[in-house]
Write a protein that holds these residues in place. Structure first.
Motif, PDB file in Angstrom:
ATOM      1  N   ALA A 173       8.142  -6.998  -5.201  1.00  0.00           N
ATOM      2  CA  ALA A 173       7.742  -5.745  -5.308  1.00  0.00           C
ATOM      3  C   ALA A 173       8.435  -4.856  -4.251  1.00  0.00           C
ATOM      4  CB  ALA A 173       6.363  -5.600  -5.504  1.00  0.00           C
ATOM      5  N   PHE A 174       8.984  -3.510  -4.787  1.00  0.00           N
ATOM      6  CA  PHE A 174       9.445  -2.890  -3.594  1.00  0.00           C
ATOM      7  C   PHE A 174       8.169  -1.900  -3.264  1.00  0.00           C
ATOM      8  CE2 PHE A 174      13.826  -2.499  -5.715  1.00  0.00           C
ATOM      9  CZ  PHE A 174      14.554  -2.610  -4.488  1.00  0.00           C
ATOM     10  N   SER A 175       8.462  -1.203  -1.856  1.00  0.00           N
ATOM     11  CA  SER A 175       7.403  -0.385  -1.352  1.00  0.00           C
ATOM     12  C   SER A 175       7.431   0.788  -2.166  1.00  0.00           C
ATOM     13  CB  SER A 175       7.695  -0.132   0.173  1.00  0.00           C
ATOM     14  OG  SER A 175       8.851   0.216   0.191  1.00  0.00           O
ATOM     15  N   ARG A 176       6.496   1.544  -1.770  1.00  0.00           N
ATOM     16  CA  ARG A 176       6.272   2.983  -2.621  1.00  0.00           C
ATOM     17  C   ARG A 176       7.582   3.817  -2.176  1.00  0.00           C
ATOM     18  NH1 ARG A 176       2.848   0.180  -4.224  1.00  0.00           N
ATOM     19  NH2 ARG A 176       0.526   0.914  -5.285  1.00  0.00           N
ATOM     20  N   THR A 177       7.980   3.640  -0.947  1.00  0.00           N
ATOM     21  CA  THR A 177       9.164   4.641  -0.396  1.00  0.00           C
ATOM     22  C   THR A 177      10.403   3.849  -0.850  1.00  0.00           C
ATOM     23  OG1 THR A 177       9.209   3.498   1.469  1.00  0.00           O
ATOM     24  CG2 THR A 177       7.821   5.467   1.179  1.00  0.00           C
ATOM     25  N   SER A 199       1.029  -1.317  -0.014  1.00  0.00           N
ATOM     26  CA  SER A 199       0.008  -0.104   0.146  1.00  0.00           C
ATOM     27  C   SER A 199       0.963   1.219   0.088  1.00  0.00           C
ATOM     28  CB  SER A 199      -0.973   0.150   1.256  1.00  0.00           C
ATOM     29  OG  SER A 199      -0.129  -0.031   2.434  1.00  0.00           O
ATOM     30  N   LEU A 200       0.204   2.441  -0.451  1.00  0.00           N
ATOM     31  CA  LEU A 200       1.082   3.631  -0.386  1.00  0.00           C
ATOM     32  C   LEU A 200       1.812   3.564   0.884  1.00  0.00           C
ATOM     33  CD1 LEU A 200       1.555   6.360  -1.874  1.00  0.00           C
ATOM     34  CD2 LEU A 200      -0.436   7.154  -0.706  1.00  0.00           C
ATOM     35  N   ASN A 201       1.135   3.480   2.115  1.00  0.00           N
ATOM     36  CA  ASN A 201       1.756   3.969   3.299  1.00  0.00           C
ATOM     37  C   ASN A 201       2.684   2.713   3.984  1.00  0.00           C
ATOM     38  OD1 ASN A 201       0.062   2.309   4.264  1.00  0.00           O
ATOM     39  ND2 ASN A 201      -1.420   3.745   5.120  1.00  0.00           N
ATOM     40  N   THR A 202       2.785   1.731   3.216  1.00  0.00           N
ATOM     41  CA  THR A 202       3.543   0.614   3.380  1.00  0.00           C
ATOM     42  C   THR A 202       2.847  -0.129   4.856  1.00  0.00           C
ATOM     43  OG1 THR A 202       5.614   1.842   2.722  1.00  0.00           O
ATOM     44  CG2 THR A 202       5.968  -0.185   3.561  1.00  0.00           C
ATOM     45  N   LYS A 203       2.040   0.209   5.251  1.00  0.00           N
ATOM     46  CA  LYS A 203       1.206  -0.323   6.409  1.00  0.00           C
ATOM     47  C   LYS A 203       0.695  -1.660   5.961  1.00  0.00           C
ATOM     48  CE  LYS A 203       0.305   3.782   9.085  1.00  0.00           C
ATOM     49  NZ  LYS A 203      -0.613   4.595   9.740  1.00  0.00           N
ATOM     50  N   THR A 230      -3.895 -14.012  -9.774  1.00  0.00           N
ATOM     51  CA  THR A 230      -2.786 -14.000 -10.618  1.00  0.00           C
ATOM     52  C   THR A 230      -2.338 -12.618 -10.402  1.00  0.00           C
ATOM     53  OG1 THR A 230      -4.151 -13.219 -12.216  1.00  0.00           O
ATOM     54  CG2 THR A 230      -3.649 -15.306 -12.610  1.00  0.00           C
ATOM     55  N   CYS A 231      -3.151 -11.376  -9.683  1.00  0.00           N
ATOM     56  CA  CYS A 231      -2.309 -10.234  -9.515  1.00  0.00           C
ATOM     57  C   CYS A 231      -2.937  -9.349  -8.600  1.00  0.00           C
ATOM     58  CB  CYS A 231      -2.256  -9.356 -11.101  1.00  0.00           C
ATOM     59  SG  CYS A 231      -3.944  -9.420 -11.770  1.00  0.00           S
ATOM     60  N   VAL A 232      -2.550  -8.485  -8.037  1.00  0.00           N
ATOM     61  CA  VAL A 232      -3.108  -7.567  -7.240  1.00  0.00           C
ATOM     62  C   VAL A 232      -2.157  -6.157  -7.352  1.00  0.00           C
ATOM     63  CG1 VAL A 232      -3.722  -9.341  -5.449  1.00  0.00           C
ATOM     64  CG2 VAL A 232      -1.294  -8.246  -5.430  1.00  0.00           C
ATOM     65  N   ASN A 233      -3.015  -4.944  -6.897  1.00  0.00           N
ATOM     66  CA  ASN A 233      -2.573  -3.797  -7.180  1.00  0.00           C
ATOM     67  C   ASN A 233      -3.189  -2.852  -6.245  1.00  0.00           C
ATOM     68  OD1 ASN A 233      -2.103  -1.204  -9.171  1.00  0.00           O
ATOM     69  ND2 ASN A 233      -0.487  -1.681  -8.048  1.00  0.00           N
ATOM     70  N   PHE A 234      -2.487  -2.280  -5.239  1.00  0.00           N
ATOM     71  CA  PHE A 234      -3.341  -1.314  -4.556  1.00  0.00           C
ATOM     72  C   PHE A 234      -3.415   0.106  -5.275  1.00  0.00           C
ATOM     73  CE2 PHE A 234      -2.099  -3.306  -0.694  1.00  0.00           C
ATOM     74  CZ  PHE A 234      -3.038  -3.220   0.096  1.00  0.00           C
ATOM     75  N   SER A 235      -4.547   0.765  -5.082  1.00  0.00           N
ATOM     76  CA  SER A 235      -4.897   2.221  -5.834  1.00  0.00           C
ATOM     77  C   SER A 235      -3.708   3.113  -5.278  1.00  0.00           C
ATOM     78  CB  SER A 235      -6.201   2.623  -5.480  1.00  0.00           C
ATOM     79  OG  SER A 235      -6.251   2.900  -4.204  1.00  0.00           O
ATOM     80  N   PRO A 236      -3.507   4.397  -5.772  1.00  0.00           N
ATOM     81  CA  PRO A 236      -2.518   5.163  -5.564  1.00  0.00           C
ATOM     82  C   PRO A 236      -2.832   5.640  -4.039  1.00  0.00           C
ATOM     83  CG  PRO A 236      -2.962   5.578  -7.637  1.00  0.00           C
ATOM     84  CD  PRO A 236      -3.887   4.523  -7.324  1.00  0.00           C
ATOM     85  N   SER A 237      -4.273   5.784  -3.588  1.00  0.00           N
ATOM     86  CA  SER A 237      -4.424   6.291  -2.435  1.00  0.00           C
ATOM     87  C   SER A 237      -4.496   5.391  -1.353  1.00  0.00           C
ATOM     88  CB  SER A 237      -6.264   6.869  -2.449  1.00  0.00           C
ATOM     89  OG  SER A 237      -6.887   5.909  -2.715  1.00  0.00           O
ATOM     90  N   GLY A 238      -4.479   4.075  -1.771  1.00  0.00           N
ATOM     91  CA  GLY A 238      -4.609   2.870  -0.709  1.00  0.00           C
ATOM     92  C   GLY A 238      -5.710   2.464  -0.298  1.00  0.00           C
ATOM     93  N   HIS A 239      -6.892   3.265  -0.931  1.00  0.00           N
ATOM     94  CA  HIS A 239      -8.214   2.613  -0.419  1.00  0.00           C
ATOM     95  C   HIS A 239      -8.775   1.837  -1.055  1.00  0.00           C
ATOM     96  CE1 HIS A 239      -8.271   7.422   1.006  1.00  0.00           C
ATOM     97  NE2 HIS A 239      -7.771   6.617   1.885  1.00  0.00           N
ATOM     98  N   LEU A 240      -8.229   1.227  -2.298  1.00  0.00           N
ATOM     99  CA  LEU A 240      -8.884   0.234  -2.991  1.00  0.00           C
ATOM    100  C   LEU A 240      -7.634  -0.857  -3.314  1.00  0.00           C
ATOM    101  CD1 LEU A 240     -11.058   2.111  -5.677  1.00  0.00           C
ATOM    102  CD2 LEU A 240     -11.890   1.044  -3.208  1.00  0.00           C
ATOM    103  N   TYR A 265      13.570   7.981   2.955  1.00  0.00           N
ATOM    104  CA  TYR A 265      12.905   7.304   2.189  1.00  0.00           C
ATOM    105  C   TYR A 265      11.443   8.236   2.093  1.00  0.00           C
ATOM    106  CZ  TYR A 265      15.647   3.108   2.651  1.00  0.00           C
ATOM    107  OH  TYR A 265      16.590   2.499   2.367  1.00  0.00           O
ATOM    108  N   GLY A 266      11.434   8.996   2.925  1.00  0.00           N
ATOM    109  CA  GLY A 266      10.186  10.166   2.514  1.00  0.00           C
ATOM    110  C   GLY A 266      10.327  11.114   1.471  1.00  0.00           C
TER     111      GLY A 266
END
Length: 455
Positions: free
Chosen positions: A346-350, A96-100, A133-143, A375-376
């Motif tokens: 996959a790398f985290s967003r940071t 997710s975007l916040n890596t949580k 086969t595939c997963v992806n968080f939305s940019p906001s992390g809400h979906l 990283y921020g």
């Protein structure tokens, strides 16, 4: 044979200890230097290389992002977390975007959402009727979006309720799903030989791209959302213009099925992995092949760019993960953690972490360490590498008892034959310097053409 450092970790407190090892460096290196990788937007940053080398503990040009960034400190990657919960091979992972949160899909038809906070319970989402086969968080992390062999796409709310909406996206297995950076649309790729673009909130079909003649394994948006890149079993990688819906260029250099493709964070390059055991990097503006790696002994199943654009991690059926230094065009680390094929990474967003999954049903989270920065504040513009040595040098790690930070460079960078130390970004970006055709000086250094200003 290279010395390997053995790391061990305890999983859950009651389970037996497992051994994880990695090698520093390696014999395989890029067939071509990475001279265009970090060329972005026309900006050029200067740096006192002597001072930087002294402060960071190693010598040589790193292509640092800019004067505001602290010099990176190279340390060994370390295994941070180990998740066990899937009942079959892990096929995909995404942070997710916040890596949580970390999502993973599996051949057990379930989607797991793991929490990075210790002692937190994971969510298991059941809904697909076949392999996820595939997963992806939305940019906001809400979906959270997932695709499956059951030919459907599901959009989940990644919370304890696990609510989702489902729609039939393709007439065959959905292999890939990826949100655009604005979150308003997403792209899917399928065994029905098509790439489709959808509206996120309406989940409405927008248009289809259909020039591939075999299964499409992967499709990704460019960072700015204007391009789409796709990889197929027809051995090609295609770049599409989202607005015109036309194929801009096809790359046909792979000798077998292309399993994965992604954009460099700058948007100027793409990297593709194949069943021919190779990783190739192209410039999407000039369509030149920049780098060619043949480091794995089996198919390369996935890859991921570090957000800084300086590193690439790969996952292979030879059970290893490999970390590549794109600025130097060489292998940094080989990580042995999975028992059996490593199927996804996959790398985290940071960039602080990267996650991997394998046929051993495990999800591993690694702390990068090799690029210790703030990283921020991941840089948006990187400087291209300076003069690169030939591929004859190899990186050899210290003995297993030496746990000090690893020094990437084995010696001081030597100047080109004419005494210069490299080229300005402007010369590269304007096409004055064409690396593959440039003359070569002693020891394999590239010599800039006449009239190019050294920096």
């Amino acid at each position: 044979m290279e010395p390997a450092i053995q790391l061990s970790f305890q999983s859950g407190g009651k389970k037996p200890r497992r051994r994880v090892s990695f090698n520093r460096g390696g014999r395989g290196e890029a067939k071509r230097p990475a001279l265009l990788l970090a060329a972005v937007g026309g900006a050029e940053t200067e740096r006192d290389e002597t001072a930087a080398a002294a402060s960071s503990g190693f010598s040589g040009a790193l292509g640092a992002p800019g004067p505001a960034m602290a010099a990176p400190c190279l340390e060994d990657p370390s295994l941070e977390r180990h998740f066990k919960g899937h009942r079959d091979a892990v096929t995909c992972v995404d942070f997710s975007l916040n890596t949580k949160q970390l999502a993973s899909g599996s051949m057990d038809s379930c989607l797991m959402v793991w929490h990075m906070k210790p002692q937190s319970r994971a969510y298991r989402f059941a809904g697909h009727k076949d392999t996820v086969t595939c997963v992806n968080f939305s940019p906001s992390g809400h979906l959270l979006a997932s695709g499956s062999r059951d030919k459907t796409v599901r959009i989940w709310v990644p919370n304890v309720k696990g609510e989702s909406t489902m729609f039939r996206a393709h007439t065959a297995t959905v292999r890939s799903i990826h949100f655009c950076s604005d979150g308003q649309s997403f792209v899917t790729a399928s065994d029905d030989k098509t790439v489709k673009v959808w509206s996120t909130h309406r989940q409405k079909f927008l248009f289809s791209l259909s020039q591939h003649i075999n299964w499409v394994r992967c499709a990704k948006f460019s960072p700015d959302g204007r391009l789409i890149v796709s990889a197929s079993d027809d051995k090609t990688v295609k770049v599409w213009d989202k607005t015109s819906r036309e194929c801009v260029h096809s790359y046909c250099e792979h000798g077998s099925f292309v399993t994965y493709v992604d954009f460099h964070p700058s948007g100027t390059c793409i990297a593709a992995a194949g069943m021919d055991n190779t990783v190739k990097v192209w410039d999407v503006r000039t369509h030149r092949l920049l780098q060619h790696y043949q480091l794995h002994s089996a198919a390369v199943n996935a890859l991921s760019f570090h957000p800084s654009g300086n590193y690439l991690v790969t996952a292979s059926s030879d059970s290893t993960l490999k970390i590549l230094d794109l600025m130097e065009g060489r292998l940094l680390y080989t990580l042995h953690g999975h028992q059996g094929p490593a199927t996804t990474v996959a790398f985290s967003r940071t960039g602080e972490y990267f996650a991997s999954g394998g046929s051993d049903e495990q999800v591993m989270v690694w702390k990068s360490n090799f690029d210790v920065v703030n990283y921020g504040e991941v840089p948006r513009v990187q400087r291209p590498p300076a003069t690169l040595a030939s591929s004859s040098r190899t990186l050899v790690g210290p003995k297993s008892s030496d746990r000090s930070p690893y020094k990437r460079h084995t010696g001081k960078r030597r100047p080109c034959e004419d005494g210069s130390r490299g080229w300005s970004y402007a010369a590269i970006s304007q096409g004055i310097l064409e690396p593959p055709e440039a003359g070569r000086g002693k020891k394999g250094f590239l010599v800039p053409p006449e009239g190019v200003r050294p920096f």
